[in-house]
Each structure stands twice: as C-alpha cells, then as structure tokens.
Design a protein around this motif. Structure first.
Motif, PDB file in Angstrom:
ATOM      1  N   ILE A 340       0.920  -1.327   0.002  1.00 15.20           N
ATOM      2  CA  ILE A 340      -0.081  -0.002  -0.110  1.00 15.20           C
ATOM      3  C   ILE A 340       0.822   1.219   0.030  1.00 15.20           C
ATOM      4  O   ILE A 340       0.444   2.141  -0.574  1.00 15.20           O
ATOM      5  CB  ILE A 340      -1.027  -0.195   1.309  1.00 15.20           C
ATOM      6  N   ASP A 341       2.029   1.078   0.455  1.00 15.66           N
ATOM      7  CA  ASP A 341       2.958   2.329   0.470  1.00 15.66           C
ATOM      8  C   ASP A 341       3.295   3.003  -0.826  1.00 15.66           C
ATOM      9  O   ASP A 341       3.333   4.097  -0.941  1.00 15.66           O
ATOM     10  CB  ASP A 341       4.369   1.951   1.208  1.00 15.66           C
ATOM     11  N   ILE A 342       3.136   2.085  -2.015  1.00 18.98           N
ATOM     12  CA  ILE A 342       3.532   2.526  -3.269  1.00 18.98           C
ATOM     13  C   ILE A 342       2.250   3.475  -3.502  1.00 18.98           C
ATOM     14  O   ILE A 342       2.448   4.603  -4.193  1.00 18.98           O
ATOM     15  CB  ILE A 342       3.590   1.407  -4.256  1.00 18.98           C
ATOM     16  N   GLY A 343       0.944   3.035  -3.552  1.00 17.50           N
ATOM     17  CA  GLY A 343      -0.481   3.815  -3.640  1.00 17.50           C
ATOM     18  C   GLY A 343       0.068   5.134  -2.984  1.00 17.50           C
ATOM     19  O   GLY A 343      -0.587   6.361  -3.380  1.00 17.50           O
ATOM     20  N   VAL A 344       0.242   5.135  -1.530  1.00 14.00           N
ATOM     21  CA  VAL A 344       0.377   6.412  -0.722  1.00 14.00           C
ATOM     22  C   VAL A 344       1.499   7.295  -1.293  1.00 14.00           C
ATOM     23  O   VAL A 344       1.004   8.689  -1.411  1.00 14.00           O
ATOM     24  CB  VAL A 344       0.762   6.063   0.708  1.00 14.00           C
ATOM     25  N   GLU A 345       2.595   6.895  -1.975  1.00 16.57           N
ATOM     26  CA  GLU A 345       3.522   7.762  -2.520  1.00 16.57           C
ATOM     27  C   GLU A 345       2.829   8.511  -3.583  1.00 16.57           C
ATOM     28  O   GLU A 345       3.363   9.564  -3.911  1.00 16.57           O
ATOM     29  CB  GLU A 345       4.786   6.920  -2.616  1.00 16.57           C
ATOM     30  N   GLN A 346       2.353   7.614  -4.523  1.00  9.65           N
ATOM     31  CA  GLN A 346       1.553   8.040  -5.655  1.00  9.65           C
ATOM     32  C   GLN A 346       0.796   9.468  -5.266  1.00  9.65           C
ATOM     33  O   GLN A 346       0.538  10.387  -5.911  1.00  9.65           O
ATOM     34  CB  GLN A 346       0.958   7.219  -6.344  1.00  9.65           C
ATOM     35  N   LEU A 347      -0.002   9.012  -4.277  1.00  5.62           N
ATOM     36  CA  LEU A 347      -1.200  10.105  -3.848  1.00  5.62           C
ATOM     37  C   LEU A 347      -0.173  11.324  -3.307  1.00  5.62           C
ATOM     38  O   LEU A 347      -0.614  12.665  -3.784  1.00  5.62           O
ATOM     39  CB  LEU A 347      -1.830   9.616  -2.692  1.00  5.62           C
ATOM     40  N   LEU A 348       0.857  11.102  -2.570  1.00  9.97           N
ATOM     41  CA  LEU A 348       1.683  12.423  -1.973  1.00  9.97           C
ATOM     42  C   LEU A 348       1.965  13.163  -3.162  1.00  9.97           C
ATOM     43  O   LEU A 348       2.316  14.415  -3.237  1.00  9.97           O
ATOM     44  CB  LEU A 348       2.650  12.005  -1.182  1.00  9.97           C
ATOM     45  N   ASP A 349       2.429  12.561  -4.331  1.00  5.39           N
ATOM     46  CA  ASP A 349       2.956  13.221  -5.604  1.00  5.39           C
ATOM     47  C   ASP A 349       2.043  14.043  -6.072  1.00  5.39           C
ATOM     48  O   ASP A 349       2.385  15.077  -7.110  1.00  5.39           O
ATOM     49  CB  ASP A 349       3.478  12.077  -6.442  1.00  5.39           C
ATOM     50  N   VAL A 350       0.707  13.667  -6.188  1.00  2.17           N
ATOM     51  CA  VAL A 350      -0.248  14.478  -6.975  1.00  2.17           C
ATOM     52  C   VAL A 350      -1.224  15.262  -6.113  1.00  2.17           C
ATOM     53  O   VAL A 350      -1.827  16.236  -6.827  1.00  2.17           O
ATOM     54  CB  VAL A 350      -1.264  13.372  -7.782  1.00  2.17           C
ATOM     55  N   VAL A 351      -1.139  15.422  -4.873  1.00  8.05           N
ATOM     56  CA  VAL A 351      -1.984  16.369  -3.952  1.00  8.05           C
ATOM     57  C   VAL A 351      -1.004  17.738  -3.897  1.00  8.05           C
ATOM     58  O   VAL A 351      -0.040  17.558  -3.207  1.00  8.05           O
ATOM     59  CB  VAL A 351      -2.044  15.607  -2.764  1.00  8.05           C
ATOM     60  N   ARG A 352      -1.745  18.829  -4.327  1.00  7.56           N
ATOM     61  CA  ARG A 352      -0.879  19.849  -4.502  1.00  7.56           C
ATOM     62  C   ARG A 352      -1.930  20.939  -3.989  1.00  7.56           C
ATOM     63  O   ARG A 352      -3.177  20.873  -4.077  1.00  7.56           O
ATOM     64  CB  ARG A 352      -0.430  20.239  -5.937  1.00  7.56           C
ATOM     65  N   PRO A 353      -1.537  22.113  -3.461  1.00  3.89           N
ATOM     66  CA  PRO A 353      -2.496  23.287  -3.073  1.00  3.89           C
ATOM     67  C   PRO A 353      -3.107  23.681  -4.532  1.00  3.89           C
ATOM     68  O   PRO A 353      -2.189  24.281  -5.254  1.00  3.89           O
ATOM     69  CB  PRO A 353      -1.482  24.237  -2.523  1.00  3.89           C
ATOM     70  N   ALA A 354      -4.499  23.627  -4.601  1.00  2.32           N
ATOM     71  CA  ALA A 354      -5.102  23.791  -5.631  1.00  2.32           C
ATOM     72  C   ALA A 354      -6.638  23.853  -5.286  1.00  2.32           C
ATOM     73  O   ALA A 354      -7.055  23.443  -4.102  1.00  2.32           O
ATOM     74  CB  ALA A 354      -4.893  23.097  -6.799  1.00  2.32           C
ATOM     75  N   PRO A 355      -7.455  24.374  -6.095  1.00  2.40           N
ATOM     76  CA  PRO A 355      -8.927  24.243  -5.663  1.00  2.40           C
ATOM     77  C   PRO A 355      -9.246  22.981  -5.456  1.00  2.40           C
ATOM     78  O   PRO A 355      -8.759  21.913  -6.155  1.00  2.40           O
ATOM     79  CB  PRO A 355      -9.617  24.872  -6.964  1.00  2.40           C
ATOM     80  N   ALA A 356     -10.228  22.638  -4.583  1.00  5.70           N
ATOM     81  CA  ALA A 356     -10.713  21.265  -4.150  1.00  5.70           C
ATOM     82  C   ALA A 356     -10.951  20.280  -5.476  1.00  5.70           C
ATOM     83  O   ALA A 356     -10.524  19.337  -5.402  1.00  5.70           O
ATOM     84  CB  ALA A 356     -11.652  21.409  -3.253  1.00  5.70           C
ATOM     85  N   GLU A 357     -11.937  20.768  -6.234  1.00  4.82           N
ATOM     86  CA  GLU A 357     -12.504  20.156  -7.529  1.00  4.82           C
ATOM     87  C   GLU A 357     -11.350  19.768  -8.370  1.00  4.82           C
ATOM     88  O   GLU A 357     -11.392  18.659  -8.880  1.00  4.82           O
ATOM     89  CB  GLU A 357     -13.391  21.144  -8.240  1.00  4.82           C
ATOM     90  N   GLU A 358     -10.254  20.600  -8.465  1.00  6.49           N
ATOM     91  CA  GLU A 358      -9.256  20.176  -9.143  1.00  6.49           C
ATOM     92  C   GLU A 358      -8.173  19.320  -8.712  1.00  6.49           C
ATOM     93  O   GLU A 358      -7.769  18.246  -9.484  1.00  6.49           O
ATOM     94  CB  GLU A 358      -8.401  21.529  -9.741  1.00  6.49           C
ATOM     95  N   VAL A 359      -8.013  19.176  -7.270  1.00  2.47           N
ATOM     96  CA  VAL A 359      -7.478  18.293  -6.539  1.00  2.47           C
ATOM     97  C   VAL A 359      -7.940  16.673  -6.913  1.00  2.47           C
ATOM     98  O   VAL A 359      -7.485  15.858  -7.139  1.00  2.47           O
ATOM     99  CB  VAL A 359      -7.412  18.591  -5.268  1.00  2.47           C
TER     100      VAL A 359
END
Length: 388
Positions: A340-359
C-alpha cells in the motif's frame, strides 16, 4: 417448467406461474412455497395456490417442526400419505382436509433457502417421478428467489447509500470542498462513506470511514455508525473522545462489523485541524511551498474490535491559507500485488495546493486508472488563500 418465457417474469409472478403449472402437471389441489428467514430460522409462507390463506395469515414454522420444517431440516423430500394433526402443525392444512403431501427443499449455493410442497384432498401415492419433477420446479423457484433477493438488496442498499452520502457539500466561508465516491463491487454498494457537518460551536466536522464488507448489510451498518458519530460530535468537541464513544457503540451493537474512521474538526477561524484516526489511513496535507505529507497522527485501533484499548489520541495541525487536506479510504491507494505504501507515495506526489475540485480530478485521474476492487471515497478540503 423449462419454458424460456418464464424468465421474463419477476419473481412473484414466476412463483405464481410455477405453482399453477405444477398443480396441473402433478394433478394436485394445492402448491405452496415457504422461504427461510435465516435470522429467525423459520419458514415463511410466501406464495401459494389453493392455500392462499396460508400466505394471507403470514404462516411461519420453525425449522424442524411440522411438515415443512422436517423437509428443511432433513434437506430431503418428505412424503406424508395420511395427513394428521401429528404430522402437520399448520391448521390451514387440516382445515382444508388435505390427505397427502409431498415436499422438497429449495437450495441456493448449497444451502436450504425454503420448501416447496404440494397436496391433495384425496389419498395419493407420490412416485419417484413426482418427486423428481417437484425438485425441478424447486430449482427453478430457487433461481428466481435468488435473483429477487439480489435485486431487492441492491435497490435498498443503493437507495440507502445515496441518502447517506452528501448530495452537496455545505458552503462554508473560508473553505473550498469537493468529494468523490466510486463503488468497487458489482452491487455498486459498499461500506465507505464521508460526511461534513457544521457544529453549534462553529467548528466543522469532517468524517471518512470504511465498514468491512459490502452490500446491503454494510450499507445499513454504515448508516447507523454515521448517525451515531454525528450525535457524539454534538456532545464532545474532542475527536478522540467522540471516536471512543463510537467504539463502545460499535463493539456492543454492531458486533462483527470492523470499521475504520477518521474524524477531523476544523476551527471556526479555519486555521487549525484537530483529528483522530481509528485504524484509518492518515490524511494528506499539502501546504503552499512544501511537498504533500501525511499528517503525523497516531493511528489507534479500528472501531468494533471489542478489546479495551488505551485512551484514543488526537493530533492538531495548522491549516495555512491555500493548504489542502485530502482524506481518503484505502481503495484509492491499494493495488493487487503491491504494498500500500506505493499507492500512498503516488498520492503524495499528486496532491498539491489547488482548488478542491481540481485536486479531486487530478487524484482520481492519477490513481483510479483501473476498475477498483474496493470502494473509493475521497474528501478534499482547501482553505482559501488570503487573497481569495
């Protein structure tokens, strides 16, 4: 009995048609279907021809008692050549003056789900051919009942889950929110949920959780847990205490239902988040100018383990202007044959400060690339930038 046009009928009409046809084929006076209530271990009169009063009166008989109960218990055909008060317990059978009875069990996935029986007002010696024919009818009725049960469960669970998941997130000053829910099962129903609610104190409650299993039962349990947490949120401004109360409720009233949950509270000035997690994955916090990280919260045991555990803990983190908090269930980051750590790392890479709908759109495009094998729930909250 194998007429293909019968498959176009719904279960209730199919039962009636099968019972009419079996009465003609076997030259009998009555035919009835009793389905098993697994919780009560009782057979319930569901459809009948010549014995309609049995259905109208809601006749029930325990497995092992009476004629139908013996059929269900033995899982074998039973023939009664001379009906007496010693051989049957249903007064309707005696009142009608039935003389002979033949009953066979109905099966689904190797388990008895009911009984089909026929009767005559005259003495009748039922033959092995009669038994085989009635077993064929019972198989057809069992298939129809399974289809009916699956459809009822799916319809009820879908309606329940749609009523419990917020159709629209609240409009909260200073915050921007968006969410996604994707079922991971053919039924379209699971035990994942999210919730957002205002509290009298001015704090905002955020919840995301996962009830083990799927289908109607999980949806029902999810609904009860969601309502209970809302109630506990009104009596406690501490996420850890609310989850402790919820754990007692789940362990006592929902025994066997393992549940993970994350409960977070955002302060009235939107600067602080207090949260506690019961076996749930930690949310991701993305602050402007820094990479996304998982909130450094303690993960306490899931709800409903039944074991007394140390006091639940909670964590407080800052929510600067423009910061994004992403809460999710494990279906988003779990993959077959991957830790599951692989999926979590992918999530950390794509969550950025941006409008919630865009995230939300970015996360789902990056991680929900296959048909999920588990439900996915995603709840994103962003504190609006100071200039916004």
């Amino acid at each position: 009995m194998t007429d293909a046009t019968l498959s176009r009928l719904d279960a209730a009409d199919l039962f009636d048609e099968l019972l009419d046809r079996v009465r003609d084929l076997l030259d009998v006076d009555t035919a009835a279907i009793l389905l098993l209530d697994t919780h009560a271990q009782q057979l319930v009169a569901t459809a009948a021809k010549g014995l309609e009063e049995e259905v109208r009166q809601g006749f029930r008989v325990s497995v092992g008692r009476g004629f139908a109960g013996r059929v269900a218990e033995s899982e074998r055909p039973v023939i009664i050549e001379n009906v007496t008060s010693d051989t049957v317990v249903n007064p309707v059978l005696l009142t009608m003056g039935l003389r002979s009875l033949l009953g066979v069990p109905m099966f689904a996935r190797g388990q008895v789900i009911g009984v089909l029986h026929v009767g005559t007002l005259r003495h009748r010696d039922f033959t092995p051919d009669d038994v085989r024919l009635l077993e064929l009818v019972a198989d057809r009725a069992s298939l129809a009942n399974s289809a009916r049960s699956n459809n009822l469960d799916h319809t009820a669970a879908l309606a329940l889950q749609r009523s419990l998941l917020p159709t629209q997130l609240p409009d909260v000053p200073g915050l921007d929110m968006a969410a996604r829910y994707v079922p991971g099962h053919a039924t379209g129903i699971g035990g994942d949920w999210y919730d957002v609610f205002r509290l009298p104190s001015g704090w905002l409650g955020l919840v995301i959780g996962d009830v083990s299993g799927h289908g109607l039962q999980s949806a029902v349990v999810m609904g009860r847990i969601r309502s209970a947490l809302r109630a506990y949120a009104l009596v406690s401004d501490e996420p850890a205490e609310a989850l402790s109360l919820l754990d007692r409720k789940v362990s006592h009233f929902e025994a066997g239902s393992l549940t993970t949950a994350l409960y977070a509270m955002i302060s009235p000035d939107r600067t602080t988040v207090r949260l506690s997690t019961a076996g749930h994955l930690r949310p991701v916090l993305a602050v402007p100018g820094r990479p996304g990280t998982q909130v450094p919260a303690h993960i306490d045991p899931p709800l409903g383990t039944g074991r007394r555990s140390p006091a639940r803990r909670q964590t407080a983190v800052d929510l600067p202007p423009g910061a994004v908090l992403a809460c999710f269930t494990d279906g988003l980051v779990e993959r077959r044959r991957e830790v599951i750590d692989i999926g979590v790392e992918q999530l950390l890479d794509v969550v950025r400060p941006a409008p919630a709908e865009e995230v939300c759109a970015t996360v789902m495009a990056a991680l929900a690339t296959e048909q999920p094998t588990d439900d996915i729930a995603l709840l994103v909250v962003r504190r609006r930038p100071a200039h916004g």
